[in-house]
Design a protein around this motif. Structure first.
Motif, PDB file in Angstrom:
ATOM      1  N   TYR A  30       0.955  -1.431   0.097  1.00 19.84           N
ATOM      2  CA  TYR A  30       0.179  -0.070   0.040  1.00 19.84           C
ATOM      3  C   TYR A  30       1.186   1.713   0.181  1.00 19.84           C
ATOM      4  O   TYR A  30       1.633   1.201   1.015  1.00 19.84           O
ATOM      5  N   PRO A  31       0.697   2.392  -0.936  1.00 14.64           N
ATOM      6  CA  PRO A  31       1.780   3.444  -1.309  1.00 14.64           C
ATOM      7  C   PRO A  31       1.410   4.348   0.234  1.00 14.64           C
ATOM      8  O   PRO A  31      -0.055   5.758  -0.256  1.00 14.64           O
ATOM      9  N   GLN A  35       2.452   7.409  -2.714  1.00 17.49           N
ATOM     10  CA  GLN A  35       2.758   7.405  -4.658  1.00 17.49           C
ATOM     11  C   GLN A  35       2.052   6.983  -5.687  1.00 17.49           C
ATOM     12  O   GLN A  35       1.240   6.432  -4.969  1.00 17.49           O
ATOM     13  N   SER A  36       2.613   7.149  -6.966  1.00 15.05           N
ATOM     14  CA  SER A  36       1.302   7.065  -7.818  1.00 15.05           C
ATOM     15  C   SER A  36       1.044   5.988  -8.202  1.00 15.05           C
ATOM     16  O   SER A  36       2.211   5.370  -7.877  1.00 15.05           O
ATOM     17  N   ALA A  37       1.013   4.996  -8.451  1.00 13.87           N
ATOM     18  CA  ALA A  37       0.716   4.471  -9.839  1.00 13.87           C
ATOM     19  C   ALA A  37       1.260   3.488 -10.530  1.00 13.87           C
ATOM     20  O   ALA A  37       1.868   2.803  -9.969  1.00 13.87           O
ATOM     21  N   GLN A  40       4.709   3.749  -8.059  1.00 10.80           N
ATOM     22  CA  GLN A  40       4.137   1.876  -7.574  1.00 10.80           C
ATOM     23  C   GLN A  40       4.799   1.216  -8.460  1.00 10.80           C
ATOM     24  O   GLN A  40       5.540  -0.049  -8.370  1.00 10.80           O
ATOM     25  N   GLN A  41       3.760   0.855  -9.694  1.00  9.72           N
ATOM     26  CA  GLN A  41       4.412  -0.375 -10.881  1.00  9.72           C
ATOM     27  C   GLN A  41       6.148  -0.082 -10.518  1.00  9.72           C
ATOM     28  O   GLN A  41       6.781  -1.296 -10.695  1.00  9.72           O
ATOM     29  N   ALA A  42       7.049   1.132 -10.690  1.00  7.37           N
ATOM     30  CA  ALA A  42       8.492   0.784 -10.844  1.00  7.37           C
ATOM     31  C   ALA A  42       9.317   0.124 -10.163  1.00  7.37           C
ATOM     32  O   ALA A  42      10.223   0.083  -9.716  1.00  7.37           O
ATOM     33  N   ASP A  43       8.523   1.188  -8.084  1.00  7.12           N
ATOM     34  CA  ASP A  43       9.034   0.295  -7.487  1.00  7.12           C
ATOM     35  C   ASP A  43       8.960  -1.145  -7.735  1.00  7.12           C
ATOM     36  O   ASP A  43       9.973  -1.090  -7.068  1.00  7.12           O
ATOM     37  N   ASP A  44       7.688  -1.462  -7.719  1.00  8.03           N
ATOM     38  CA  ASP A  44       7.664  -2.444  -7.866  1.00  8.03           C
ATOM     39  C   ASP A  44       8.807  -4.002  -8.640  1.00  8.03           C
ATOM     40  O   ASP A  44       9.297  -4.858  -8.173  1.00  8.03           O
ATOM     41  N   ARG A 152      10.879   2.066   0.554  1.00  9.37           N
ATOM     42  CA  ARG A 152      11.334   2.803  -0.440  1.00  9.37           C
ATOM     43  C   ARG A 152       9.259   2.962  -0.179  1.00  9.37           C
ATOM     44  O   ARG A 152       8.986   4.198  -0.867  1.00  9.37           O
ATOM     45  N   GLY A 153       9.272   3.268   1.211  1.00  9.95           N
ATOM     46  CA  GLY A 153       7.617   3.444   1.751  1.00  9.95           C
ATOM     47  C   GLY A 153       6.174   3.173   1.575  1.00  9.95           C
ATOM     48  O   GLY A 153       5.326   3.883   1.409  1.00  9.95           O
ATOM     49  N   TYR A 154       6.925   2.150   1.466  1.00  9.53           N
ATOM     50  CA  TYR A 154       5.218   1.194   1.677  1.00  9.53           C
ATOM     51  C   TYR A 154       4.475   0.251   2.643  1.00  9.53           C
ATOM     52  O   TYR A 154       5.788  -0.151   2.954  1.00  9.53           O
ATOM     53  N   SER A 155       3.205   0.801   3.188  1.00  9.69           N
ATOM     54  CA  SER A 155       2.970  -0.562   3.938  1.00  9.69           C
ATOM     55  C   SER A 155       2.107  -1.707   3.406  1.00  9.69           C
ATOM     56  O   SER A 155       1.719  -2.083   2.109  1.00  9.69           O
ATOM     57  N   ILE A 156       3.091  -3.147   3.880  1.00  8.66           N
ATOM     58  CA  ILE A 156       2.698  -4.638   3.438  1.00  8.66           C
ATOM     59  C   ILE A 156       2.036  -5.425   4.466  1.00  8.66           C
ATOM     60  O   ILE A 156       2.612  -4.957   5.555  1.00  8.66           O
TER      61      ILE A 156
END
Length: 157
Positions: A30-31, A35-37, A40-44, A152-156
């Motif tokens: 979860y961003p 973060q934009s979609a 998030q896709q780039a970070d993924d 990278r700042g996402y909640s998992i």
């Protein structure tokens, strides 16, 4: 449906179920920092590459185990060994009853069936071990991927 077709169908179903289980096991990111979609896709993608290189596990190939082998040479000779043991035991019992040849034939048939059961059990155990190893590898990969995404700042979850 012949035996080969049945085995191939079973292998396909097992592979599909394994892929489904693997897909269900992927953590959700979860961003939490807005973060934009696209970000998030780039970070993924970046975390996929990082986790793959640090664990040596590629989730695209980790779940594709080779199908179980079949045929007369597979299974360590359980059927042949069972037939030999059954024939020997049947000959002894047949000799006592008065017809060693008939006893050996009956014993060989029973031994072949018992050996086939052992071969099937061994194949099931091998499949279970392969699945457990695959799940363990995916768990390791997803822990690395999660650490990267959290960094990278996402909640998992």
């Amino acid at each position: 449906m012949n035996a080969k077709t049945l085995r191939a169908s079973c292998a396909i179903v097992i592979a599909a179920l394994t892929l489904d289980v693997m897909a269900q096991g992927k953590p959700i990111a979860y961003p939490s920092k807005g973060q934009s979609a696209q970000k998030q896709q780039a970070d993924d993608g970046a975390c996929y590459s990082w986790a793959k290189s640090n664990t040596g596990i590629d989730p695209a190939t980790a779940s594709t185990a080779p199908p179980p082998q079949s045929g007369p040479a597979v299974g360590g000779g359980e059927r042949v060994g069972g037939a030999a043991r059954g024939a020997a035991g049947g000959a002894v019992i047949g000799a006592i009853a008065g017809d060693a040849g008939k006893g050996a034939a009956i014993g060989a048939t029973a031994g072949t069936m018992a050996g086939g059961a052992r071969a099937r059990q061994n194949r099931r155990e091998q499949q279970a071990n392969a699945q457990a190893q695959s799940q363990g590898a995916m768990s390791t990969y997803y822990r690395a991927w999660s650490a990267c995404m959290q960094g990278r700042g996402y909640s998992i979850q």
